[in-house]
Design an enzyme around this catalytic site. Structure first.
Site, PDB file in Angstrom:
ATOM      1  N   HIS A 198       0.853  -1.195   0.000  1.00  0.00           N
ATOM      2  CA  HIS A 198       0.000   0.000   0.000  1.00  0.00           C
ATOM      3  C   HIS A 198       0.887   1.244   0.000  1.00  0.00           C
ATOM      4  CE1 HIS A 198      -3.219   2.792   1.036  1.00  0.00           C
ATOM      5  NE2 HIS A 198      -4.038   1.827   0.672  1.00  0.00           N
ATOM      6  N   ASP A 238      -7.868  -5.381  -0.207  1.00  0.00           N
ATOM      7  CA  ASP A 238      -8.326  -6.287  -1.274  1.00  0.00           C
ATOM      8  C   ASP A 238      -7.960  -7.734  -1.027  1.00  0.00           C
ATOM      9  OD1 ASP A 238      -7.549  -3.565  -3.349  1.00  0.00           O
ATOM     10  OD2 ASP A 238      -9.554  -4.380  -3.041  1.00  0.00           O
TER      11      ASP A 238
END
Ligand code: SDX
Length: 423
Positions: A301, A358
């Site tokens: 991320h 996700d």
């Protein structure tokens, strides 16, 4: 710390510093080019703030995520998605009357114009539902043409209410089943699940476990400050394009596998590993090999360099939902083993790569009977109130300007045109 100094070509310049309500520091370089003739360069905008915003706060080091000051874990545990949508868009959690009014409006506007159903006949059954969602979102403006300067709330309500119907219709058309109209006595999540799962030839029973899980999933996806798709919404909205067109652009940005499309890629990756003898170590090694072109989807991320609080909640929700439904999904076991190996491997530790939102979400969608190619549509349904909130915040900011970044040109310097016989 109210100013920052820059020395360029031996000359010193001073720029004001902005400090946010959570202590974040931004150097305001609005006058940089006028003062110095230079611009900044920041590939991928990792160090660039595009705006000031009061909607969502993330602390990537501490793994903090708050919507308008409320901790994501509290909202996911105690709120409904519709309450969180109200919070993001209007700034406050609704009281009972406000919630009843908001719900009533969303119910009343759930249908799409009957003629819009004809649009679906033009798509092949194999059409990716994100393509349908984006074009139908923009097409809503043909039935509800925005008028510059009007109150945008009616369009906000229409978009929130109709997008779940558009998504459900896209799914039904892709499997050749008749579309199911919204049912007014159902909540947002129950209505959506019924529209994708019900068939005219039998009674549909709402699965309350699915409704609870979907509320949590949509809340966890509802906003995330200036991510790629939200920044797209701000950029497109800054040209004063209408809300429908702006959200359509956000849907397209979310579709990419590096962004919201990752939830579909995670499931495809887990299926690939399962069909390869669940040899997850092989795939961890591939992810570490630059030449493999393989990434561990659902990992990493730009902001979270510790853990993504949403992934922590989703991993726990996976166990809860699959346990309550009595589902033993081998893909969940593979996902957990991938996480365990990666989190103990120096390649991932050094790069601070952790599971993101996700990584586990698709396994829960799967348990609710939602197909893999609809996963990013689910992400879009969750993110919709966040996109709308940022569009509204920017639209209401009298100081906002059209977003128009600069560049450093590295192409050929001036040269004369040559007729074709001389080239
Ligand atoms: C979302 O911004 C948001 O808030 C997004 C989001 C939201 O709610 O809106 O949180 C939703 O988009 C989550 C991210 C979903 N995407 C994926 O899961 C795709 C896989 N992840 C990567 O592509 C990547 O981690 C990104 C896109 C998420 C972040 O990319 P960055 O910040 O540009 O980081 P990078 O690509 O520069 O990676 C740094 C290093 C590199 O190695 P080195 O060149 O330093 O040797 O880490 C490596 C990368 O190769 N790396 C990975 C990896 N992610 C990064 N290596 C293997 N597998 C991965 N998943």
């Amino acid at each position: 710390m109210d100013t920052a100094k820059l020395i360029l070509a031996g000359k010193e310049y001073e720029f004001p510093v902005v400090v946010g309500s959570e202590g974040e520091v931004g150097i305001d370089i609005t006058t940089l080019r006028a003062k110095t003739g230079a611009i900044t360069l920041d590939s991928g905008y990792g160090n660039t703030g595009s705006c000031k915003s009061s909607i969502c706060f993330i602390d990537g080091e501490q793994g903090i995520l708050r919507y308008r000051g409320y901790e994501i874990a509290d909202l996911a545990e105690h709120a409904s998605f519709v309450e969180v949508a109200h919070l993001l868009i209007y700034g406050e959690l609704p009281n009972k009357d406000q919630l009843a009014t908001f719900r009533e409006k969303l119910t009343r506007h759930s249908m799409i114009h009957e003629d819009m159903k004809k649009f679906y006949e033009g798509y092949p059954p194999t059409a990716h539902p994100m393509a349908v969602l984006s074009s139908m979102a923009a097409s809503l403006s043909t039935y509800y043409p925005p008028v510059p300067g009007e109150d945008s709330d009616q369009h906000i309500i229409r978009l929130l209410a109709k997008t779940k119907t558009i998504a459900a219709y896209a799914y039904k058309k892709s499997i050749g089943q008749p579309t199911i109209y919204p049912q007014n006595d159902l909540s947002y999540c129950a209505n959506f699940l019924r529209m994708i799962h019900a068939v005219p030839c039998e009674e549909y029973q709402v699965n309350e476990l699915w409704v609870k899980a979907l509320n949590k999933l949509l809340i966890l996806h509802a906003d995330h400050e200036q991510n790629c798709s939200t920044s797209t919404v701000r950029i497109v909205g800054s040209s004063q394009a209408n809300l429908y067109a702006t959200i359509s652009a956000g849907i397209c940005a979310l579709w990419g596998p590096l962004h919201g499309g990752a939830n579909q890629s995670v499931l495809e990756m887990l299926e690939q590993i399962r069909s390869d003898g669940a040899n997850y170590k092989k795939y961890v090694d591939m992810a570490k090999d630059k030449n493999s072109g393989f990434k561990l989807m659902g990992f990493g991320h730009r902001v979270y360099k510790n853990f993504d609080p949403r992934a922590t909640i989703l991993k726990k929700t996976c166990d809860e939902v699959l346990g309550q439904l009595g589902i033993n999904d081998p893909l969940l076991d593979i996902a957990k083993k991938l996480e365990e190996v990666a989190l103990n491997d120096s390649f991932f530790i050094e790069r601070k790569l952790y599971p993101n939102v996700d990584f586990y979400s698709g396994i829960i969608y799967r348990a609710m009977g939602i197909p893999t190619n609809m996963f990013t549509v689910m992400f879009a349904l969750g993110r919709l109130p966040g996109w709308i909130a940022h569009w509204k915040e920017q639209n209401e900011d009298s100081g906002s300007r059209i977003n128009r970044p600069r560049q450093v040109y590295t192409g050929p310097t001036v040269r004369s045109f040559l007729p074709i016989e001389k080239r």
